[in-house]
Write a protein that holds these residues in place. Structure first.
Motif, short mmCIF file in Angstrom:
data_model
loop_
_atom_site.label_atom_id
_atom_site.label_comp_id
_atom_site.label_asym_id
_atom_site.label_seq_id
_atom_site.Cartn_x
_atom_site.Cartn_y
_atom_site.Cartn_z
N LEU A 19 25.09 13.99 -13.24
CA LEU A 19 26.10 14.86 -12.64
C LEU A 19 25.94 14.85 -11.13
O LEU A 19 24.86 15.16 -10.62
N LEU A 20 27.01 14.48 -10.43
CA LEU A 20 27.09 14.58 -8.97
C LEU A 20 28.47 15.12 -8.65
O LEU A 20 29.47 14.58 -9.13
N PHE A 33 21.26 22.46 -15.35
CA PHE A 33 20.08 22.39 -16.22
C PHE A 33 20.39 21.60 -17.49
O PHE A 33 19.60 20.75 -17.91
N ARG A 34 21.53 21.87 -18.10
CA ARG A 34 21.92 21.13 -19.31
C ARG A 34 22.10 19.64 -19.01
O ARG A 34 21.75 18.79 -19.84
N ALA A 35 22.62 19.32 -17.85
CA ALA A 35 22.87 17.92 -17.50
C ALA A 35 21.59 17.09 -17.44
O ALA A 35 21.62 15.89 -17.70
N VAL A 36 20.47 17.72 -17.11
CA VAL A 36 19.22 16.97 -16.98
C VAL A 36 18.31 17.12 -18.20
O VAL A 36 17.17 16.66 -18.19
N GLY A 37 18.81 17.72 -19.26
CA GLY A 37 18.02 17.83 -20.48
C GLY A 37 17.72 16.45 -21.03
O GLY A 37 18.61 15.61 -21.13
N GLU A 74 27.98 9.34 -0.61
CA GLU A 74 26.66 9.46 0.02
C GLU A 74 25.68 10.19 -0.91
O GLU A 74 24.50 9.85 -0.97
N MET A 75 26.18 11.18 -1.66
CA MET A 75 25.32 11.84 -2.65
C MET A 75 24.82 10.83 -3.67
O MET A 75 23.65 10.84 -4.04
N ARG A 76 25.71 9.96 -4.12
CA ARG A 76 25.32 8.93 -5.09
C ARG A 76 24.26 8.00 -4.50
O ARG A 76 23.29 7.65 -5.16
N ALA A 92 20.75 15.59 -11.47
CA ALA A 92 22.04 16.24 -11.24
C ALA A 92 22.02 16.93 -9.89
O ALA A 92 20.99 17.46 -9.47
N ALA A 93 23.18 16.94 -9.22
CA ALA A 93 23.31 17.64 -7.94
C ALA A 93 24.76 18.07 -7.75
O ALA A 93 25.68 17.27 -7.93
N VAL A 94 24.96 19.33 -7.41
CA VAL A 94 26.28 19.85 -7.08
C VAL A 94 26.19 20.67 -5.80
O VAL A 94 25.20 21.38 -5.58
N HIS A 95 27.20 20.55 -4.97
CA HIS A 95 27.24 21.29 -3.70
C HIS A 95 28.60 21.96 -3.58
O HIS A 95 29.62 21.40 -3.94
N ARG A 96 28.59 23.13 -3.05
CA ARG A 96 29.80 23.92 -2.82
C ARG A 96 30.42 23.59 -1.48
O ARG A 96 29.70 23.30 -0.52
N VAL A 97 31.72 23.63 -1.40
CA VAL A 97 32.44 23.63 -0.13
C VAL A 97 33.42 24.80 -0.17
O VAL A 97 33.67 25.37 -1.23
#
Length: 153
Positions: A19-20, A33-37, A74-76, A92-97
């Motif tokens: 997840l990105l 958390f579920r994404a990295v199980g 760039e995250m990828r 997994a990494a998610v960022h808010r804007v």
């Protein structure tokens, strides 16, 4: 990443980047958390960045994040670098804007690895590199009426 042994559960994950995303909506700890199980992982490290009520001795009322159109790519790139350096099973990494309030989640990253030490190190590398290399900018609004732009997370 080289195979760790002949045991099927210890072979490299097919695609450990699960997840990105960069989102305008609220972030979910559970989703990340579920994404990295991963059944072959003995350690999962999770980092949560929140909007704090101060910075540099000044009270923060609110802030906004914006990003360059290349930010997800760039995250990828950063994620692929972490996967190449550590025995990552899932990442997994998610960022808010957009506009955020004090206490809101700004970024959530997680990494699962066979062992806890690797998970901690990989998670630290992931958040540090995201912060320094992904073109996301923070616009802080202070209680005294001043404002400040901060480069990268």
């Amino acid at each position: 990443m080289a195979p760790m042994s002949d045991h099927p559960g210890e072979q490299a994950a097919q695609d450990p980047i699960k997840l990105l995303a960069i989102r305008e909506s609220d972030l979910s700890l559970d989703e990340v958390f579920r994404a990295v199980g991963d059944d072959a992982s003995g350690g999962t490290a999770l980092f949560v960045g929140t909007v704090r009520n101060h910075d540099g001795g000044a009270d923060v009322d609110a802030l906004g994040y914006s990003c360059h159109p290349t930010a997800e790519a760039e995250m990828r790139r950063v994620a692929e670098k972490v996967v190449a350096e550590y025995p990552v099973r899932a990442l997994a990494a998610v960022h808010r804007v957009g506009d955020l309030r004090v206490g809101d989640l700004a970024v959530v990253v997680a990494v699962s690895c066979p062992h806890r030490g690797e998970a901690f190190e990989a998670c630290r590398k992931l958040i540090d590199d995201l912060k320094h290399e992904v073109p996301i900018w923070k616009h802080q609004k202070f209680s005294d009426g001043t404002e400040e732009w901060v480069g990268a997370c």
